[in-house]
Structure formats: C-alpha cells, structure tokens
Design an enzyme around this catalytic site. Sequence first.
Site, PDB file in Angstrom:
ATOM      1  N   ASP A  89      29.628  35.096  29.259  1.00 37.30           N
ATOM      2  CA  ASP A  89      29.080  34.000  28.450  1.00 37.30           C
ATOM      3  C   ASP A  89      29.845  32.688  28.612  1.00 37.30           C
ATOM      4  O   ASP A  89      29.697  31.777  27.791  1.00 37.30           O
ATOM      5  CB  ASP A  89      29.057  34.387  26.968  1.00 37.30           C
ATOM      6  N   HIS A 137      22.279  29.814  31.408  1.00 40.63           N
ATOM      7  CA  HIS A 137      23.716  29.889  31.127  1.00 40.63           C
ATOM      8  C   HIS A 137      24.420  30.938  31.990  1.00 40.63           C
ATOM      9  O   HIS A 137      25.632  30.845  32.215  1.00 40.63           O
ATOM     10  CB  HIS A 137      23.947  30.173  29.636  1.00 40.63           C
ATOM     11  N   ARG A 196      20.158  18.505   3.729  1.00 39.39           N
ATOM     12  CA  ARG A 196      19.028  19.450   3.600  1.00 39.39           C
ATOM     13  C   ARG A 196      17.678  18.748   3.441  1.00 39.39           C
ATOM     14  O   ARG A 196      16.765  19.253   2.809  1.00 39.39           O
ATOM     15  CB  ARG A 196      19.264  20.381   2.412  1.00 39.39           C
TER      16      ARG A 196
END
Length: 475
Positions: free
Chosen positions: A105, A144, A366
């Site tokens: 990763d 990736h 929010r």
Amino acid sequence: MAEGEPVAKKPAGKVFNDPIHGHIELHPLLIAIIDTPQFQRLRNIKQLGGAYFVYPGASHNRFEHSLGVAYLAGQLAEALRTRQPELNITDEDILCVQIAGLCHDLGHGPFSHLYDGTFLNKIAEKKKEEGDKAEDERLRTWKHEQGSCDMFDHLVKENNLLPLMKDCGLKLEEPHCDLDFIKEMIVHPDSDEKNQEWPYKGRDKDKAFLYDIVSNKRNGVDVDKFDYLARDSHHLGIQNNFDHHRYIKFASVHLCENDGRKYICTRDKEVDNMYDLFYTRHCLHRRACQHKVYKIIEDMIAEAFLEADDHIQFEGSNKEKFTLSTAMTDMKAYTKLTDSVFEEILNSSSDELSTARRILQKIQSRKIPKFLVEIKLEETIKNWEVTKMDYGMKDKDPVEHMYFYSKLGSTAKKPSPEQPHPQLKAAGVGMPNLAHQLVKKIPSSRKETECPTTISSAVRVKSWLASKGVTRRSW
C-alpha cells in the site's frame, strides 16, 4: 553504490503490540524498510479515507494495516512450509512475501481510495473536457498498486537498502530476481488465464501459490483482506464473522484440476467460513465505504482537491514542481503528499484556495448536502454517479473460483453447479443478489432543468426516474 555513500545498517528485529494480532515480531529487513520516510508517510494516510468524519473510531492508518499484512503473510507462508516441507519454501521466499505485504500500500494517496478513485477521476473528466485525451487516459488507468511498486523502487534506492537485502539472502540479479518477485506480488503481470505460458519472472510455476498470499487475483482470498476485515471491523464497531486463524490452519497447497498448477486451497468443510469472508466484506463495504454521509463528504473533499490542484505544489526530483494530480509521477514529490493537504488547504489564507477552503469548512461545520434516496437499478443512468455493490467479483460467486480439497483426495476441485462437491452440496449455501447498482445521490453537475436537484421528497425522485423509463428492481 557510490564511494563513501552510507550503507543501511542491519537493525534488530522488533516486536509490535498490535491491537488486532497481538504481539507480532518482524524481520530486521522489514524494520529497515519501516524506518524510512517513504514508509512512515503511511502514518498520515487514513485507511478508510473520509470515514473518520462519520465513524469516530475509524482513525486507523495505512501504516498499521501494512504491518498486519506483513505479519499475516509470514504466518501463512510459514504454516505452509511447516505443513508441507515438500513445497521447498525457503527463508528468502517467506521474507519476500512479507516485504510484499509490508509494501503493498505504499502507493496510496491522501485519504486512500479517494485519491486514485474519486479525485483522479474528477481531474480526468476535466482533462477530457479540455480535449487532453492522453492525460484523461493516464489518470483513469493509474492505480495505487503501480504507485506502490514505484515507491518501493524509490524507497530501496533512496535508503541504499540493496546491500542489506543482499546480506539477508535476497537475490538481486536475473533470473528470479527477488525484487521482481516482490513487485509481482503487488501488481500481477497481465495474462490470459487460458494462456498456459507462465507470465512471472520472480518465481517458476511450481511456486505459483506464493503469488496468492498477499494479493489473490483469482478469487480475492488473501492476507490483505484478512487484515482489513479484522482491523476495519474493530475500529468501526462492526462484527467480523470470518476467522482467518482457522483459514491458515486448514490452508494447504494442492495440484488443481483445471490448469495443473499448485494453488492454496482450503478444506471442503470450510465453505461456510469462506462465505463469511465475502459476506463480511460486503457488509463493511455497504455500511462503511458506501455510507451515505461518508460518500457525500468524500465527494466534497475530492471537489476541494480539484479546486486546489493548480495552487498547491510539491518539490520533486531536480527541484521540479508537481501538483496534487501529478505528484504520483515523481516519488520524491509523492512522498510529501498525505492527508495533511486537507489541513494545508483549511488553514491557508491564499485567495487562490478560497473555494477549496470553503468546501472543507462546510465539512467541519457539517453543512453538507442532504441525502435524498437510494434506489437499486438493473442498468446505469448515463452521467449519474452509480455505486456498484457486489462480493468482490462483480456478478460472480467468488467461492466458485476457489479450490477445495477433501480429507482423502490429493487433487483440489472447484465447486461446480452441475456436480458440486459433496461438502458444498451439503452446506446448501450461496450468495443471493451477487451484484446490484445503487443511485445514492444526484450529481451537482446536472442542471436543475434536467433532474429534480432541489426537491425535498424522495417520491418525486422516484417519479422522475420512472418518467425516464429507468428499469428498477426495487425502490
């Protein structure tokens, strides 16, 4: 190696107290890789991207996940060697598998899949509108995993790890170069399954099973999945029914019927445990990765990155400057690209970043768009963002792509609908609704005259879809 260039010293092995796997000990070469800027970068990349804005426990990063995958890769490889010495699994084989697990990763960008998924797709769409087809194609095809291989090469070179790797017994020359083997376990070579020619350079066909430990492209059963199911479930507070300890206990390499190669198989009686694996993945994907608020927030972050792309730069090789969308072409610049770019935009005072900054401020306060309705579809609506839900292999049952061995048999078989394995037939289980598509929100890029973007009732969305002749399985 240049004269006078410092050589990486061989560190001692270390024990990590991991919340998922307990006390795990890693090889000294893995510690040398961990103690580099390129690997430490993973401490600042959230495993679940924007899920932390929805699930307070989802604060874990790619760093600890990578340690867990390296550990499990070693555990599975060592279990196979102990159980089947005739496989001739060497210490170098196990070390390479662990390194692949540790580095698989390295290529993730900010907020993990948000970068090479949502953000780069937005940039690609922009390039397409500008008529830059080559850049559009490059951005859409970059993943990736390729970034992980590029970063691994950069890490080894920048930290002068080749002498240490050689001291640890790794082979650095052709044929069967261990560096090729490690990268092939992260990104498998393109090959036709029906083509019997062996596409790998790192290991011969008699060790084909090693390529399935970290990243299994045949059916998705690998230690990467074992770790993230356990780790993500733990941090999200979601039940994980799959027992990877039991899988490792029953894992065994057998000659398989179809192509005569050796693959990792499991006992026929373990079919229920394997269905638990894919069902748990589906539940995590549905409840966390496709959470309605999470998807909206990730889209907002990607939109902010899009607005900031031309105004944030990272210095790479030869002091060349790279943007958010080009940094992955230069690993020196990419090393500097982490989740911290969110805070950089948020805390900036630049007028050029004002639009991006306002978007991120709305996330923090929010003030986000409201979710309207979720609808299952049998076909995709053009120009709409549609989420595809499945068990990892689109409309196929992944368990039907696994090999199972019986207590008495030496050859492993796939379950067949016409002649199912006795144990599978007795289990009588399967996965209904293997694949479907969900419309989760109406893209803001659509004009109000084309679709009801300002409505407050889900009923009107359904009516509008019906008026367009959209075939639906259920509302």
